[in-house]
Design an enzyme around this catalytic site. Structure first.
Site, PDB file in Angstrom:
ATOM      1  N   LYS A 115      37.118  17.075  13.252  1.00  0.00           N
ATOM      2  CA  LYS A 115      36.352  16.952  14.190  1.00  0.00           C
ATOM      3  C   LYS A 115      36.448  15.489  14.357  1.00  0.00           C
ATOM      4  O   LYS A 115      36.301  15.109  15.757  1.00  0.00           O
ATOM      5  CB  LYS A 115      34.809  17.310  13.761  1.00  0.00           C
ATOM      6  CG  LYS A 115      34.702  18.981  13.720  1.00  0.00           C
ATOM      7  CD  LYS A 115      33.294  19.101  13.725  1.00  0.00           C
ATOM      8  CE  LYS A 115      33.149  20.725  13.654  1.00  0.00           C
ATOM      9  NZ  LYS A 115      31.682  21.107  13.237  1.00  0.00           N
ATOM     10  N   LYS A 196      42.045  29.607  18.264  1.00  0.00           N
ATOM     11  CA  LYS A 196      41.131  30.835  18.228  1.00  0.00           C
ATOM     12  C   LYS A 196      40.317  30.494  19.574  1.00  0.00           C
ATOM     13  O   LYS A 196      40.417  29.655  20.068  1.00  0.00           O
ATOM     14  CB  LYS A 196      40.018  30.394  17.104  1.00  0.00           C
ATOM     15  CG  LYS A 196      40.396  30.830  15.722  1.00  0.00           C
ATOM     16  CD  LYS A 196      39.577  30.769  14.614  1.00  0.00           C
ATOM     17  CE  LYS A 196      38.136  31.468  14.912  1.00  0.00           C
ATOM     18  NZ  LYS A 196      37.065  31.376  13.659  1.00  0.00           N
ATOM     19  N   LYS A 199      34.083  28.028  21.781  1.00  0.00           N
ATOM     20  CA  LYS A 199      33.143  27.864  22.942  1.00  0.00           C
ATOM     21  C   LYS A 199      33.401  26.207  23.188  1.00  0.00           C
ATOM     22  O   LYS A 199      32.915  25.874  24.306  1.00  0.00           O
ATOM     23  CB  LYS A 199      31.691  27.992  22.332  1.00  0.00           C
ATOM     24  CG  LYS A 199      31.297  27.086  21.075  1.00  0.00           C
ATOM     25  CD  LYS A 199      29.907  27.434  20.513  1.00  0.00           C
ATOM     26  CE  LYS A 199      29.917  28.718  19.801  1.00  0.00           C
ATOM     27  NZ  LYS A 199      28.555  28.863  19.166  1.00  0.00           N
TER      28      LYS A 199
END
Length: 330
Positions: A115, A196, A199
């Site tokens: 991240k 994957k 969102k």
């Protein structure tokens, strides 16, 4: 009786855009688990604020996440279901466990590093995210945790912290095991099937949202990236796009991938994509209907009641923790 069954814990972040990958990969399984286990599910809003967010939108996102989970079949009458932030024992246990967590272990957490590498601002909450996750699981003495591949490292740390606590203070926590369903869908991005479904992907065509209209679902499935070979077959190396669509259709219909290949193998991509779209629309129709029937005020009431029940249950466990650690009342 529920208290004779093993406890399962899991949570979902209220970051909006709950998609088909969440549904087929996790949420359908959560619903099934209610039949066999003492299930504890929460909207993990404390985890969600470890990245930049809009408080006004976030407040609504929390409610939307609760509504979607209820719409897919999470039943507050069968599961303990609530907002994480409304049960302060989560944070209290996280602090206690944090005093026992080596920084070297946190330094090895790949999600944190990933991240930060993608531009998320480094902060203490993001760094200690796995400790709060461990507290979420251990607070209710959960024995089983349904997880995906991306959470295996965090669960290993949870198990390690449980053992550290038990070795120091006594046998308090069961060592939680991963709960891997016998069959689970591997749902990838419709535009980049090597990644994957997410969102956070800026490309809205990469994912089907649970509440998408039938027209939007059809458009997104038909625009899914495939290849120039017209055969429909399951091969993640050579045909990742088609393999992804086969996983999606199998997850929605319950048909085996082999049966789907036998049925659509030589019918061409156009026919196959339409069949996939129809299967997704049919699978999500009841979810959309249930969602529309939910009343915001009633959902908020149920979540408040869930939090009250959760606090009462968590406090019973947490009193034991305070006693062991010397933090109980005089």
């Amino acid at each position: 009786m529920a208290d004779e069954r093993k406890t399962v814990f899991s949570g979902l972040q209220p970051t909006g855009n709950i998609h088909l990958g969440n549904y087929l990969g996790a949420l359908k399984n959560w619903v099934r688990l209610q039949d066999e286990y003492d299930t504890v599910y929460c909207v993990v809003d404390l985890h969600a604020i470890t990245v930049d967010y809009d408080p006004v939108k976030f407040h609504q996102d929390r409610l939307e996440a609760a509504k979607v989970l209820m719409a897919v079949g999470i039943d507050p009458g069968r599961s303990l279901f609530y907002f994480q932030s409304q049960v302060p024992q989560h944070s209290e246990l996280a602090w206690i466990l944090g005093t026992m967590t080596p920084t070297g272990v946190l330094n090895r957490m790949t999600q944190y590093k990933d991240k930060v590498a993608k531009g998320v601002a480094a902060n203490l909450g993001l760094y200690s995210y796995p400790v709060l996750m461990a507290a979420d699981i251990l607070l209710y003495r959960a024995s089983l945790v349904p997880i995906g591949d991306d959470q295996k490292q965090h669960l290993e740390m949870t198990r390690d912290l449980a053992e550290r606590f038990n070795n120091r203070f006594g046998e308090v926590f069961p060592i939680p095991d991963p709960l891997i369903p016998e069959t689970t869908a591997r749902i990838m991005s419709l535009q980049e099937p090597g990644n994957k479904m997410s969102k956070s992907d800026p490309n809205e065509k990469s994912r089907v949202l649970i509440l998408d209209s039938p027209d939007d679902i059809t458009k997104k499935i038909k625009s899914a990236v495939t290849d120039s070979d017209p055969d429909v077959r399951f091969d993640w190396d050579e045909k990742p796009g088609i393999s992804n669509l086969l996983e999606i259709m199998s997850g929605c219909t319950g048909q085996s991938i082999d049966d789907l290949v036998a049925e659509y193998g030589d019918k061409g991509y156009g026919v196959f994509k339409q069949a996939v779209a129809d299967a997704v629309i049919a699978e999500l129709a009841s979810v959309r209907a249930s969602y529309k029937a939910l009343d915001d005020a009633e959902v908020a009431r149920l979540m408040t009641k869930g939090a009250l029940d959760a606090r009462q249950r968590a406090e019973g466990f947490q009193q034991e923790i305070r006693k062991f650690t010397g933090l109980s009342g005089i």
